[in-house]
Design an enzyme around this catalytic site. Structure first.
Site, PDB file in Angstrom:
ATOM      1  N   SER A 216       0.847  -1.192   0.000  1.00  0.00           N
ATOM      2  CA  SER A 216       0.000   0.000   0.000  1.00  0.00           C
ATOM      3  C   SER A 216       0.886   1.247   0.000  1.00  0.00           C
ATOM      4  CB  SER A 216      -0.961  -0.043   1.192  1.00  0.00           C
ATOM      5  OG  SER A 216      -1.976   0.930   1.079  1.00  0.00           O
ATOM      6  N   GLU A 330      -9.235  -4.762  -4.190  1.00  0.00           N
ATOM      7  CA  GLU A 330      -8.683  -3.484  -3.745  1.00  0.00           C
ATOM      8  C   GLU A 330      -9.809  -2.487  -3.469  1.00  0.00           C
ATOM      9  OE1 GLU A 330      -5.693  -3.214  -2.986  1.00  0.00           O
ATOM     10  OE2 GLU A 330      -4.467  -4.547  -4.224  1.00  0.00           O
ATOM     11  N   HIS A 412      -7.780  -5.441   0.244  1.00  0.00           N
ATOM     12  CA  HIS A 412      -6.526  -4.699   0.378  1.00  0.00           C
ATOM     13  C   HIS A 412      -5.831  -5.102   1.687  1.00  0.00           C
ATOM     14  CE1 HIS A 412      -3.882  -1.316  -0.489  1.00  0.00           C
ATOM     15  NE2 HIS A 412      -4.053  -0.855   0.738  1.00  0.00           N
TER      16      HIS A 412
END
Length: 502
Positions: A216, A330, A412
């Site tokens: 990330s 995501e 995510h």
């Protein structure tokens, strides 16, 4: 016979106690700033909370990291150091902030090393959290499995939020000529890499074989390190998990304007002095900085000289083998309330590339978001890097057994416990992990380990992972099995790249 059994039992108990002592015993290593005493746990040596720079407090707030003061007596390195200041939510894990002790004196790192290692590959982990939250000490990022498999693992804390990315005209004016500005988090990461270069051989690591990896915002920071001249030569390989790559980074003028606005929100005049800025309370900066935009690297012209996309487009990035990829959900980052507004901003050409998903607005929004924010940028980065060094593209879609049918895909950050092989150490769901989940974690973890050792990911019980080339457009999908896929979501990612790409 009875005496024999008693003697055997006594010997067994004595052996157990002896082994127990060896299994968790102090171990001391002398680094350039002084000796540190960690713990030997089985065949792994663990050192926690080692300071790699001076506390960035008082006159050192919003300054490049400075050398740490040396010490002579052995320093305890058996417990994690504090995380950097951030908005926290005590008692509410995973709610956007780290639940644990924080301090502005937070520039510390941890080391997991195989006992007796010599010239072992090194991996340096940069955690995610939007560059506003996170810590090097959370359970999913324990480095024991890497050390078990022959890697020296280093995890790093770095300044966050308005303490990590901040610019102001007063700070710019006061900085010595050529001193980097604004990107204090990136400077911290570079300082940690320099610490690794100086010290990691003392833990059995090879300073010439360092892989940086992050997820990330940590992945975006890895891409920034690949493009920063100041980080050149400090690492040999990189991996990026859900790190984007097309962010529109602000320049120094924009960042200074935001800094002035933030300081004014806290009661300072537009022409505030450096002393006034550095006297601002941390709690005020955290509170006023909710939603603060300076959480991505800033093009200051000194340490970050261009955006990630500009650098990769021109070939200015490091010549380093690269693993890069994304997860299948995501869009777990996109609140459902934002679906309509998100779709309203998409071009007709992009929407037309998703005929199967267009029957449902929520499904369409999530699919476009997945490709636009992560999937298409990762593919583009892999293509640009493939010109300079081998690049390996992946797509992680594995969902643990107990969640299948409950969630739309791999959300995510969900790949982290597979990369680190730490599922069994995560308190909130360790008891749910099944054999199939453990097998996938062993497989994914083996890919990262072999990449750190050789520069090519050879995965256990999986087909060969081909290096990425735009022509063949192949990636490795980690789904219910590991399989090589060609031209994966090509039409959709082509449409997104044409519409919003660099």
């Amino acid at each position: 016979m009875t005496r024999y059994l008693i003697a055997l039992l006594a010997l067994t108990i004595a052996t157990l106690f002896a082994n127990a002592g060896l299994a968790d015993a102090p171990v001391t290593v002398r680094i350039d700033s002084g000796p540190v005493t960690g713990r030997q746990v089985g065949d792994i040596e663990v050192f926690k909370g080692i300071p790699f720079a001076a506390p960035p407090v008082g006159p050192l707030r919003w300054r490049p990291p400075q050398p740490v003061a040396a010490w002579t007596a052995p320093r305890d390195a058996s417990v994690y150091g504090p995380a950097c200041p951030q908005v926290t939510y005590p008692g509410v894990p995973n709610a956007g902030g780290y639940v644990g002790p924080t301090s502005e004196d937070c520039l510390n790192l941890n080391v997991w090393a195989p006992k007796g290692a010599r010239h072992a590959p090194v991996m340096v982990w940069i955690f995610g959290g939007g560059n506003v939250a996170g810590a090097n000490s959370i359970p999913p990022n324990d480095g024991s499995a890497f050390a078990r498999d022959g890697i020296v693992l280093v995890s790093v804390n770095y300044r966050l939020g308005a303490l990590g990315f901040f610019a102001h005209p007063a700070l710019t004016k006061a900085a010595p000529a050529g001193e980097p500005l604004a990107n204090y988090a990136i400077m911290d990461q570079i300082a940690a890499l320099k610490w690794v270069r100086r010290n990691i051989a003392r833990f059995g690591g090879d300073p010439a074989n360092v892989t940086i990896f992050g997820e990330s915002a940590g992945g975006e920071d890895v891409l920034t390190l690949m493009t920063s001249p100041a980080a050149r030569g400090l690492f040999a390989k990189a991996t990026v998990q859900s790190g984007g790559g097309w962010s529109k980074a602000p320049d120094l003028t924009e960042a200074e304007a935001r800094g002035v606005a933030l300081a004014q929100k806290l009661g300072l005049p537009a022409d505030a002095s450096t002393d006034q800025l550095r006297a601002l309370p941390v709690a005020g900066l955290l509170g006023a900085g909710r939603g603060f935009q300076g959480v991505s690297p800033i093009v200051d012209g000194r340490i970050v000289t261009e955006t990630i996309a500009q650098a990769f487009a021109k070939g200015d990035q490091a010549t380093a083998p690269l693993i890069i990829g994304t997860n299948s959900d995501e869009a777990s980052l996109l609140p459902p309330a934002g679906y309509s507004a998100y779709l309203a901003n998409q071009s007709p050409a992009v929407v037309a590339a998703y005929p199967a998903e267009a029957v449902d607005p929520a499904t369409l929004a999530r699919a476009v978001f997945d490709d636009e924010t992560m999937g298409a940028p990762a593919r583009w980065i892999a293509g640009k890097q493939s010109v300079k060094a081998p690049a390996f593209l992946y797509y992680f879609s594995y969902v643990r057994v107990v969640r299948r049918g409950e969630i739309p895909g791999a959300n995510h950050t969900s790949e982290n416990p597979y990369v680190f092989d730490t599922q069994m150490g995560i308190p909130n769901y360790a008891d749910q992990i099944q054999a199939e989940d453990r097998a996938m974690a062993a497989l994914v973890h083996s890919c990262w380990v072999s990449f750190a050792k050789t520069g090519a990911p050879t995965c256990e019980r999986a087909p060969a992972w081909p290096a990425y080339a735009p022509g063949s457009d192949q990636l490795m999908e980690f789904g219910l099995t590991a399989d090589v896929r060609a031209r994966f979501r090509k039409a959709q990612r082509d449409a997104v790249e044409s519409a919003v790409g660099p």
